[in-house]
Design a protein around this motif. Structure first.
Motif, PDB file in Angstrom:
ATOM      1  N   ARG A 192       2.451   1.801 -12.555  1.00  6.17           N
ATOM      2  CA  ARG A 192       2.009   2.199 -11.217  1.00  6.17           C
ATOM      3  C   ARG A 192       1.556   3.656 -11.165  1.00  6.17           C
ATOM      4  NH1 ARG A 192       5.047   0.629  -7.377  1.00  6.17           N
ATOM      5  NH2 ARG A 192       6.294  -0.859  -8.538  1.00  6.17           N
ATOM      6  N   PRO A 226      -2.569   4.946  -6.089  1.00  7.25           N
ATOM      7  CA  PRO A 226      -2.609   3.658  -5.397  1.00  7.25           C
ATOM      8  C   PRO A 226      -3.916   3.404  -4.665  1.00  7.25           C
ATOM      9  CG  PRO A 226      -0.478   4.689  -5.074  1.00  7.25           C
ATOM     10  CD  PRO A 226      -1.341   5.702  -5.774  1.00  7.25           C
ATOM     11  N   TYR A 230      -1.945  -1.651  -2.010  1.00 10.94           N
ATOM     12  CA  TYR A 230      -1.708  -0.208  -1.879  1.00 10.94           C
ATOM     13  C   TYR A 230      -0.297   0.068  -1.370  1.00 10.94           C
ATOM     14  CZ  TYR A 230      -1.842   4.440   0.222  1.00 10.94           C
ATOM     15  OH  TYR A 230      -1.542   5.727   0.588  1.00 10.94           O
ATOM     16  N   LEU A 231       0.129  -0.676  -0.359  1.00 11.23           N
ATOM     17  CA  LEU A 231       1.466  -0.485   0.183  1.00 11.23           C
ATOM     18  C   LEU A 231       2.534  -0.836  -0.844  1.00 11.23           C
ATOM     19  CD1 LEU A 231       0.987  -1.905   3.804  1.00 11.23           C
ATOM     20  CD2 LEU A 231       1.140   0.489   3.103  1.00 11.23           C
ATOM     21  N   SER A 247       2.906   1.956  -3.119  1.00 13.79           N
ATOM     22  CA  SER A 247       3.463   3.105  -2.407  1.00 13.79           C
ATOM     23  C   SER A 247       4.936   2.909  -2.065  1.00 13.79           C
ATOM     24  CB  SER A 247       2.670   3.363  -1.115  1.00 13.79           C
ATOM     25  OG  SER A 247       1.308   3.625  -1.407  1.00 13.79           O
ATOM     26  N   ARG A 275       6.185   0.400  -0.264  1.00 16.65           N
ATOM     27  CA  ARG A 275       6.375  -0.296   1.006  1.00 16.65           C
ATOM     28  C   ARG A 275       5.927  -1.741   0.865  1.00 16.65           C
ATOM     29  NH1 ARG A 275       2.981   3.759   4.614  1.00 16.65           N
ATOM     30  NH2 ARG A 275       1.958   4.048   2.575  1.00 16.65           N
ATOM     31  N   ARG A 292      10.186  -2.388  -7.043  1.00 20.34           N
ATOM     32  CA  ARG A 292      10.016  -0.949  -6.911  1.00 20.34           C
ATOM     33  C   ARG A 292      11.295  -0.250  -7.356  1.00 20.34           C
ATOM     34  NH1 ARG A 292       7.938  -3.594  -2.848  1.00 20.34           N
ATOM     35  NH2 ARG A 292       9.849  -3.573  -1.653  1.00 20.34           N
TER      36      ARG A 292
END
Length: 231
Positions: free
Chosen positions: A114, A119, A179-180, A183, A185, A215
């Motif tokens: 990642r 992102p 993207y989230l 990040s 989320r 994550r």
């Protein structure tokens, strides 16, 4: 082939019956559309096997349902004329899905790291992938109309541009979900979809560490590496 769920097998059965039934009653156009649809539903299974990628059964089912709804129900059963919203729903839903597929594709290129790119860059590449698929689909519709006398584009330019606008909107949502995810989320349970694919294809994500919801592990690994480097 035998590993597919009942939804996929049910659609294949319907298409085979429609193909045979069309020949029996002299509706060759029905047989043609059913045959083309059946062959296209085999494409994701074929490519997954050739590329040695393991796809969740629900993922393959979603692709097969989309192809079935778009070509067979839309053209042979005339759902595009019966339901004005049919085309919008299919293009929006497929674009959202292709946005997520594009994210997984780019994420695979980085082997699940990642930190290989920001992102927003990964999301932008996923968006481009999804929109490209939408453009290729419009070319496919044009070719089918020109070569086989179908009416997939309906009102021509207006229909094509409307589809592309919906494609961009859906692809943006899919890429945004990726993207989230990067990040840290989650939205709509996207991490279940992404982490499920990663678990089935661990060899393609050697730099990815699954933490809570996919994550945290990468961050811990990176922090550990930085600490060791500092010493």
């Amino acid at each position: 082939m035998r590993e597919q769920g009942f939804v996929v097998k049910g659609i294949w059965l319907i298409l085979c019956l429609a193909f045979v039934g069309g020949i029996a009653i002299g509706r060759l156009s029905l047989s043609f559309v059913a045959g083309i649809t059946f062959l296209l539903t085999l494409v994701p299974v074929y490519f997954a096997q050739r590329m040695e990628v393991k796809l969740p059964l629900s993922f393959i089912a979603a692709i097969v349902v989309f192809i079935f709804a778009t070509i067979f129900l839309g053209e042979a059963i005339d759902f595009y004329e019966k339901y004005w919203w049919w085309d919008i729903v299919l293009h929006g839903g497929s674009a959202l899905g292709f946005g997520l597929i594009g994210f997984l594709f780019v994420f695979t290129l980085f082997e699940g790291d990642r930190y290989a790119a920001p992102p927003v860059v990964v999301a932008f590449m996923a968006l481009n992938f999804a929109v490209t698929i939408g453009v290729l689909w419009e070319i496919f519709e044009f070719a089918m109309d020109q070569w086989f006398g179908l009416n997939m584009q309906k009102s021509g330019l207006v229909d094509t541009m409307g589809d592309l606008i919906v494609d961009v909107a859906g692809a943006s949502l899919g890429a945004g979900a990726g993207y989230l995810y990067l990040s840290g989320r989650d939205v709509g349970g996207v991490h279940y979809f992404v982490d499920g694919f990663i678990k089935l294809n661990r060899r393609m994500f050697r730099k990815h560490r699954l933490g809570r919801g996919g994550r945290g592990g990468d961050g811990a690994a990176r922090s550990g590496g930085q600490s060791r480097g500092g010493r």
